[in-house]
Design an enzyme around this catalytic site. Structure first.
Site, PDB file in Angstrom:
ATOM      1  CG  ASP A  12      -2.004   1.050   1.158  1.00  0.00           C
ATOM      2  OD1 ASP A  12      -1.917   1.927   0.272  1.00  0.00           O
ATOM      3  OD2 ASP A  12      -2.927   0.999   1.979  1.00  0.00           O
ATOM      4  N   GLY A  13       0.879   1.978  -1.102  1.00  0.00           N
ATOM      5  CA  GLY A  13       1.730   3.156  -1.216  1.00  0.00           C
ATOM      6  C   GLY A  13       0.926   4.434  -1.257  1.00  0.00           C
ATOM      7  N   GLY A  16      -1.067   4.156  -4.802  1.00  0.00           N
ATOM      8  CA  GLY A  16      -1.833   2.984  -5.177  1.00  0.00           C
ATOM      9  C   GLY A  16      -1.620   1.806  -4.249  1.00  0.00           C
ATOM     10  CB  VAL A  18       0.830  -3.679  -5.138  1.00  0.00           C
ATOM     11  CG1 VAL A  18       1.247  -4.842  -6.029  1.00  0.00           C
ATOM     12  CG2 VAL A  18       1.462  -2.372  -5.636  1.00  0.00           C
ATOM     13  CG  ASP A 129      11.453   6.481  -4.647  1.00  0.00           C
ATOM     14  OD1 ASP A 129      12.329   6.666  -3.781  1.00  0.00           O
ATOM     15  OD2 ASP A 129      10.324   6.067  -4.383  1.00  0.00           O
TER      16      ASP A 129
END
Length: 431
Positions: A12-13, A16, A18, A129
């Site tokens: 969980d970013g 979004g 995944v 990143d």
């Protein structure tokens, strides 16, 4: 989502979530990234920076493959090949057993990331990143660079966000708020990752931006006006007073690394971004002299036209999918470089990128460091420069062609144009 059966949430970013899922038709495992922002038409989705980057960088074995994208009740879903383990998880497992990753394995991992970055940078993007969590490894040892949500085009105009990179892998120019940083920030981050694999801990582990900068300062030593003039200007602009440090001997800091590994590392974590080794130059560094025997063969195999389709359901009416235009391409083998003319629609992009290479990534001096492991400091590896190199007053087209040759590598994928790669074997391994 009727086509896919969700299995579990994998992450969980910020942008979004995944999900690990199974394709109900092929029974392949996939990773579905569900974007948190809502989208109301497909044109919005295809204009996203991440989607555009993934579409342009589809054809490299070391960059994660976008298989499909679709809208599900205003939720954009990106369907990726599934790879189960990250480099971070790999070295943490070794650490828990009281071991470190063997140097040959580190060599394979770093080479493959540099391979993917070389392709990415030559095709107009830098990642911004890089960190161990964003580098996945399949069961057969193939590395996949993932999460291009922060990627920017090399030719895009600054200012860029200074908080974009994860702090422990953040280049000094970002920490000093430089507005026009570029692809060398990826090289610095990769250097930090390489050192971390040898150490089983982050090289620079600051709890704040200031502490992070001081960690780098106390390791690399205080830079001077001649070493990094732009850095001195940035420090003055921020009103900082630099503490005076002598550079540490890397062989004492990382005693389990070879001379060649330390030599490469010093080129990656230089203060001045213009003096860092480039991703393409990395591929011919002596550290990788036996890479063909170590890295997975698939990254050296001939590229074959793929029959796969990248599916965009709302772009066409009947088979609701969009297939990238397939073009015939030259084949290449190990130790054989075939020059290929760019596709017509990519020519302007490549010209812009070559302009960047000739101005931003200046060729390194022609002398090569020959220091031993006991005396190695911050010397540099310098790729050989052809004797018949032409003078700088060449016409623009000639200069660009010459620069292509100077920066080429026998393992450089950048001469390959947009095409669909051969379907990769199912590694059954997490995006």
């Amino acid at each position: 989502m009727k086509k896919f059966r969700e299995l579990k949430k994998n992450g969980d970013g910020t942008f979004g979530v995944v999900i690990k899922a199974e394709d109900m038709q092929s029974h392949d495992l996939v990773a579905i990234k569900k974007m948190k922002q809502k989208y109301h038409n497909f044109e919005e989705c295809t204009n996203l920076r991440e989607v555009k980057a993934l579409m342009k960088l589809q054809n490299h074995p070391n960059i994660v493959k976008l298989k499909e994208l679709f809208l599900d009740n205003d939720t954009l879903c990106l369907v990726f090949e599934f790879v189960d383990k990250s480099i971070y998880q790999m070295y943490i497992q070794q650490k828990e057993m009281g071991k470190t990753i063997p140097e040959d394995q580190i060599k394979s991992l770093i080479y493959q990331v540099a391979n993917g970055l070389s392709y990415m940078h030559k095709h107009g993007y830098f990642h911004r990143d890089l960190k161990p969590e964003n580098l996945l490894v399949s069961n057969n040892g193939v590395v996949k660079v993932i999460d291009l949500g922060c990627a920017r085009e090399i030719r895009s105009r600054p200012p860029y966000t200074d908080y974009i990179a994860t702090r422990w892998y953040r280049a000094p120019e970002i920490l000093l708020k430089q507005a026009n940083y570029n692809s060398p920030v990826d090289i610095f981050a990769l250097g930090c990752i390489m050192a971390e694999l040898f150490l089983n801990r982050p090289l620079f582990q600051g709890n704040s931006e200031l502490e992070q900068f001081n960690k780098i300062l106390s390791t690399l030593g205080t830079f001077t006006q001649s070493e990094w003039p732009e850095g001195c200007r940035l420090v003055s602009q921020m009103g900082l007073a630099l503490a005076q440090f002598q550079p540490l001997q890397l062989q004492q800091l990382i005693p389990n690394a070879s001379t060649e590994a330390l030599n490469l590392l010093t080129q990656m974590i230089r203060w001045d971004p213009n003096k860092r080794i480039t991703a393409t130059q990395m591929l011919t560094h002596p550290f990788f002299y036996n890479i063909e025997k170590i890295a997975p063969p698939i990254i050296f195999e001939e590229q074959v036209k793929s029959k796969d389709e990248l599916k965009f359901p709302e772009m066409e009416k009947k088979p609701k999918s969009y297939s990238q235009k397939e073009e015939p391409q030259n084949q290449f083998k190990q130790k054989q470089f075939v020059q290929q003319q760019p596709m017509e629609d990519d020519s302007n992009d490549l010209d812009d990128i070559l302009d960047f290479i000739t101005t931003e990534n200046k060729p390194l001096p022609s002398k090569q460091s020959t220091q031993s492991s006991k005396s190695l400091e911050y010397g540099e590896y310098v790729p050989s420069i052809p004797q018949n190199r032409q003078p700088r007053n060449l016409q623009s087209s000639q200069l660009q062609e010459q620069q292509k040759k100077d920066n080429s590598s026998i393992y450089d994928f950048s001469h390959l144009q947009s095409f669909k790669p051969a379907k990769m074997p199912n590694t059954n391994s997490k995006y």
